[in-house]
Motif scaffolding. Structure first.
Motif, mmCIF file in Angstrom:
data_model
loop_
_atom_site.group_PDB
_atom_site.id
_atom_site.type_symbol
_atom_site.label_atom_id
_atom_site.label_comp_id
_atom_site.label_asym_id
_atom_site.label_seq_id
_atom_site.Cartn_x
_atom_site.Cartn_y
_atom_site.Cartn_z
ATOM 1 N N UNK A 239 0.889 -1.216 -0.047
ATOM 2 C CA UNK A 239 -0.022 0.007 -0.034
ATOM 3 C C UNK A 239 0.932 1.197 -0.004
ATOM 4 N N UNK A 240 1.990 1.414 0.262
ATOM 5 C CA UNK A 240 2.738 2.397 0.493
ATOM 6 C C UNK A 240 3.445 2.676 -0.821
ATOM 7 N N UNK A 241 3.184 1.984 -1.843
ATOM 8 C CA UNK A 241 3.762 2.013 -3.281
ATOM 9 C C UNK A 241 4.999 2.697 -3.328
ATOM 10 N N UNK A 242 5.937 2.105 -2.432
ATOM 11 C CA UNK A 242 7.427 2.430 -2.507
ATOM 12 C C UNK A 242 8.156 0.990 -2.762
ATOM 13 N N UNK A 243 7.667 -0.026 -2.700
ATOM 14 C CA UNK A 243 8.537 -1.286 -2.912
ATOM 15 C C UNK A 243 8.079 -2.018 -4.017
ATOM 16 N N UNK A 244 9.306 -2.568 -4.728
ATOM 17 C CA UNK A 244 9.040 -3.820 -5.518
ATOM 18 C C UNK A 244 8.742 -4.984 -4.656
ATOM 19 N N UNK A 245 7.811 -5.859 -5.069
ATOM 20 C CA UNK A 245 7.462 -7.087 -4.156
ATOM 21 C C UNK A 245 7.425 -8.226 -4.818
ATOM 22 N N UNK A 246 8.121 -9.386 -4.415
ATOM 23 C CA UNK A 246 8.365 -10.506 -5.354
ATOM 24 C C UNK A 246 7.608 -11.502 -4.648
ATOM 25 N N UNK A 247 7.094 -12.469 -5.212
ATOM 26 C CA UNK A 247 6.755 -13.798 -4.738
ATOM 27 C C UNK A 247 7.585 -14.821 -4.737
#
Length: 361
Positions: A239-247
């Protein structure tokens, strides 16, 4: 009340609408004389929480305390809490002066007329509307309407003001200016503001503390720096929209993802295994580079977006995932990239945040 005492406290507050649980057993304490941002996605329960605190709605269970007393069963007009609505809710047939004076003229206290005039004039001056007292709401700008709505609340001298997305109807330049003015006004009056917003940028810029609400629960509460640097679960990072998230998969201290297998020194409990790295900590390298600081993620360059103080570069990975890299212009000119060309993205592993489901068991 001592300065260190809480201004309000929620004990197990639950609010339901039919089968929908908008607030789910919330426990929360807010310090006096503070600016608190309440951040959450649409449908997380933000407005429901404000309305329950204000007294516009009653909780199904739990208690609400304000300045040391239980106000759960008090009607809204007896709570002494200010409320600024998202749509301003001004009376179109009243002048600016009379809009601000409305609560004083129609409330339970009903002070003398001379006091009403004095308080309204002082409040109008404080929010920068002197000279506009005789105009109607349709004769002023959106930013001025916001100030009238704020003045109408502040003239009642509340110790707590609830703001329901107060900047949502303003354009970008005015929104930024009003952020500064709201903080200045709050500090001058020594009151507590609880500011609801769906904008992560606004929440981090405004609050001394930030409460993140998700699915009717406050999932994290801390300073803007704590929220930004150390989201407690992957949903907050998302939600912060500042991170690249990887599963991927976290097993035996190693995270296996699209960038290979990376040793992990520490992880946080989560419902799924997720690897997170901030946009501004992700670096761009040419294919074949050997001086990478950590994992190697092949990606094709798509486009860039200029944001004033920074440039965001957009990439696409082999599995069609969009990855962002944020280059702040204070660090120097960004490198020239060729659209459609392959690059390698990398980062320092110690700057990543890893979330693991095995820790949540």
């Amino acid at each position: 009340m001592k300065q260190s005492d809480p201004i309000f406290r929620l004990d197990g507050v639950t609010r339901r609408y039919g089968n929908l649980t908008a607030l789910d057993s919330i426990d929360f304490t807010a310090e006096d004389n503070s600016y608190i941002s309440l951040l959450g996605p649409s449908g997380s329960g933000k407005t429901s929480l404000l309305r329950v605190i204000a007294g516009f709605e009653a909780p199904d269970s739990g208690r609400i305390w304000f300045q040391g007393r239980d106000i759960t069963d008090l009607p809204a007009h007896e709570r002494g809490i200010g409320f600024v609505f998202q749509n301003f809710a001004l009376f179109p047939h009243l002048t600016i002066f009379e809009n601000v004076a409305f609560g004083l003229r129609n409330g339970a206290i009903n002070p003398p007329e001379a006091e009403i005039i004095q308080r309204v004039k002082e409040t109008i001056e404080m929010v920068g509307l002197t000279g506009l007292e005789d105009r109607n709401p349709d004769q002023i700008s959106g930013g001025q309407k916001q100030r009238v709505a704020l003045a109408r609340s502040l003239v009642m001298q509340p110790k707590l003001v609830l703001l329901d997305e107060p900047l949502g109807a303003l354009d970008a330049n005015l929104r930024e200016r009003m952020q500064t003015e709201l903080r200045t006004i709050r500090e001058r009056l020594d009151v507590t503001f609880l500011h609801v917003t769906g904008s992560e940028t606004e929440a981090l810029a405004m609050g001394d503390k930030v409460a993140v609400l998700d699915s009717g629960r406050i999932v994290q509460f801390g300073t803007p720096e704590e929220i930004y640097d150390a989201p407690i679960i992957s949903d907050v990072a998302l939600f912060l929209n500042r991170f690249n998230l990887f599963d991927g998969t976290l097993k035996d201290g190693v995270f296996h993802g699209a960038f290979g297998s990376v040793p992990v020194s520490g992880a946080r409990a989560n419902e799924t295994d997720v690897y997170a790295i901030r946009y501004d900590r992700t670096q761009i390298f040419d294919t074949g580079s050997t001086d990478l600081p950590g994992p190697a993620l092949p990606a094709r360059y798509l486009a860039s977006e200029y944001l004033g103080s920074s440039i965001v570069f957009l990439f696409e990975t082999e599995d069609n995932k969009t990855v962002e890299v944020d280059h702040h212009l204070s660090l120097g000119e960004p490198r020239d990239l060729e659209v459609g060309r392959d690059y390698v993205l990398s980062w320092s592993p110690e700057q990543a945040i890893v979330f693991g489901k095995e820790l949540a068991r």
